[in-house]
Motif scaffolding. Structure first.
Motif, PDB file in Angstrom:
ATOM      1  N   LEU A 210      10.086   0.165  -6.446  1.00 30.44           N
ATOM      2  CA  LEU A 210       9.739   1.154  -5.435  1.00 30.44           C
ATOM      3  C   LEU A 210       9.991   2.558  -5.964  1.00 30.44           C
ATOM      4  CD1 LEU A 210      11.145  -0.419  -2.133  1.00 30.44           C
ATOM      5  CD2 LEU A 210       8.752  -0.173  -2.796  1.00 30.44           C
ATOM      6  N   PHE A 211       9.045   3.457  -5.698  1.00 27.20           N
ATOM      7  CA  PHE A 211       9.148   4.846  -6.107  1.00 27.20           C
ATOM      8  C   PHE A 211       8.878   5.734  -4.899  1.00 27.20           C
ATOM      9  CE2 PHE A 211       8.165   2.592  -9.979  1.00 27.20           C
ATOM     10  CZ  PHE A 211       8.964   3.202 -10.931  1.00 27.20           C
ATOM     11  N   LEU A 212       9.474   6.922  -4.942  1.00 23.95           N
ATOM     12  CA  LEU A 212       9.260   7.915  -3.901  1.00 23.95           C
ATOM     13  C   LEU A 212       8.613   9.133  -4.546  1.00 23.95           C
ATOM     14  CD1 LEU A 212       9.877   8.252  -0.833  1.00 23.95           C
ATOM     15  CD2 LEU A 212      11.781   9.708  -1.521  1.00 23.95           C
TER      16      LEU A 212
ATOM     17  N   MET B 192       0.849  -1.189   0.000  1.00 21.16           N
ATOM     18  CA  MET B 192       0.000   0.000   0.000  1.00 21.16           C
ATOM     19  C   MET B 192       0.887   1.242   0.000  1.00 21.16           C
ATOM     20  SD  MET B 192      -3.374  -0.367   0.135  1.00 21.16           S
ATOM     21  CE  MET B 192      -3.935   1.057   1.050  1.00 21.16           C
ATOM     22  N   PRO B 193       0.510   2.294  -0.724  1.00 24.20           N
ATOM     23  CA  PRO B 193       1.267   3.552  -0.639  1.00 24.20           C
ATOM     24  C   PRO B 193       1.222   4.113   0.777  1.00 24.20           C
ATOM     25  CG  PRO B 193      -0.197   3.542  -2.546  1.00 24.20           C
ATOM     26  CD  PRO B 193      -0.575   2.354  -1.722  1.00 24.20           C
ATOM     27  N   VAL B 194       2.364   4.538   1.269  1.00 27.34           N
ATOM     28  CA  VAL B 194       2.484   5.067   2.633  1.00 27.34           C
ATOM     29  C   VAL B 194       3.055   6.471   2.537  1.00 27.34           C
ATOM     30  CG1 VAL B 194       3.402   4.683   4.939  1.00 27.34           C
ATOM     31  CG2 VAL B 194       2.897   2.728   3.467  1.00 27.34           C
TER      32      VAL B 194
ATOM     33  N   THR C 256       5.766  10.022  -0.405  1.00 28.74           N
ATOM     34  CA  THR C 256       4.933   8.826  -0.458  1.00 28.74           C
ATOM     35  C   THR C 256       5.758   7.699  -1.045  1.00 28.74           C
ATOM     36  OG1 THR C 256       2.951  10.177  -0.786  1.00 28.74           O
ATOM     37  CG2 THR C 256       2.791   7.831  -1.284  1.00 28.74           C
ATOM     38  N   LEU C 257       5.871   6.616  -0.312  1.00 29.74           N
ATOM     39  CA  LEU C 257       6.576   5.423  -0.774  1.00 29.74           C
ATOM     40  C   LEU C 257       5.557   4.482  -1.387  1.00 29.74           C
ATOM     41  CD1 LEU C 257       9.380   4.015  -0.832  1.00 29.74           C
ATOM     42  CD2 LEU C 257       8.710   2.868   1.282  1.00 29.74           C
ATOM     43  N   LEU C 258       5.705   4.181  -2.676  1.00 31.93           N
ATOM     44  CA  LEU C 258       4.742   3.328  -3.370  1.00 31.93           C
ATOM     45  C   LEU C 258       5.468   2.349  -4.271  1.00 31.93           C
ATOM     46  CD1 LEU C 258       4.510   4.668  -6.520  1.00 31.93           C
ATOM     47  CD2 LEU C 258       3.437   6.459  -5.177  1.00 31.93           C
TER      48      LEU C 258
END
Length: 282
Positions: free
Chosen positions: A130-132, A76-78, A122-124
């Protein structure tokens, strides 16, 4: 998910509001979200609540295909807000739960904004990578007297399929943003997808059959390609919109009216070609 399942078995009302979920998180104590801190857990609860109410609204409007979020998701995006994370060049320190070690994430390139301007990250995960996602506060552009956009100058914007934007200003000047690159990207992606599906059709698992390691690798590769395609199209759309805004600023346009053909005329069945030729509709 587990708490709401317990409440449904007891006949109680499910917790779907963001404030109610946060209160339940506070009373549950540490360890509810494993090593995720409270700020990251609240961001997950916010997305769950928004998805629930969005599905409820769609079902209220008559869309019976809308489903409530009741399935577990692996990733989940955090999101973390300013003051809860640390930016150190190409490294980002993300907060974790109390009693656990800090989490350092190494970036492929530095964030293009000063650390004091970054308001949230947002870490997704997209396509197995993984992208920021970074949200920053940038200064408002200022103009000299007589050079800024004039609120009395209005330009019209027409949204299209082949060309995403067609703009005309009060002086008769216009701008046409070509969308052939986006169409070419869609066409090439569709051709590549069809070719890959034909190549693996022989070894695809049957319905209900568990896939092999090779099939899982193929699906992982397909998700990665789909994510890359979406990012390319989204980037091209951002560049097209930026071209329109930059042109409007140079023309000193203060207001943009975007055309929407819906609501101009009532929808009527078009029928077949006979209707266009003046004959009776079929």
């Amino acid at each position: 998910m587990e708490v709401n399942a317990w409440r449904r078995r007891r006949g109680d009302t499910a917790l779907v509001g963001y404030q109610a979920l946060c209160r339940e998180l506070a009373t549950s104590g540490p360890g509810t979200f494993a090593e995720l801190d409270s700020a990251g857990a609240r961001s997950v609860l916010r997305r769950f609540s928004d998805a629930w109410f969005a599905a409820a609204k769609r079902r209220k409007d008559g869309d019976l295909a809308a489903r409530f979020p009741r399935r577990r998701r692996g990733l989940m995006p955090v999101r973390w807000y300013h003051g809860t994370f640390t930016l150190d060049g190409r490294r980002v320190r993300l907060p974790t739960a109390r009693g656990t070690g800090p989490l350092w994430v190494r970036l492929a390139r530095e964030v293009p904004y000063p650390a004091e301007q970054v308001r949230s990250i947002t870490l997704l995960c997209d396509g197995g990578r993984l992208f920021l996602e970074v949200t920053a506060e940038v200064p408002v552009t200022t103009y000299r007297p007589g050079e800024g956009p004039d609120p009395d100058r209005v330009a019209g914007v027409d949204l299209g399929i082949i060309h995403p934007f067609a703009v005309a200003d009060p002086d008769g000047d216009g701008l046409l943003v070509s969308g052939r690159a986006i169409r070419a990207e869609h066409r090439m992606h569709l051709a590549d997808t069809k070719a890959r599906r034909r190549a693996v059709a022989g070894r695809a698992p049957k319905p209900g059959q568990r896939g092999s390691r090779r099939w899982r690798q193929y699906r992982r590769r397909a998700r990665r390609v789909e994510g890359r395609h979406r990012r390319r199209v989204r980037q091209a759309q951002h560049e097209a919109a930026r071209t329109v805004v930059s042109w409007a600023v140079r023309q000193r346009v203060g207001v943009l009216h975007v055309g929407d053909p819906r609501g101009v005329r009532p929808l009527r069945p078009a029928g077949r070609l006979l209707l266009a030729l003046g004959g009776p509709s079929v």
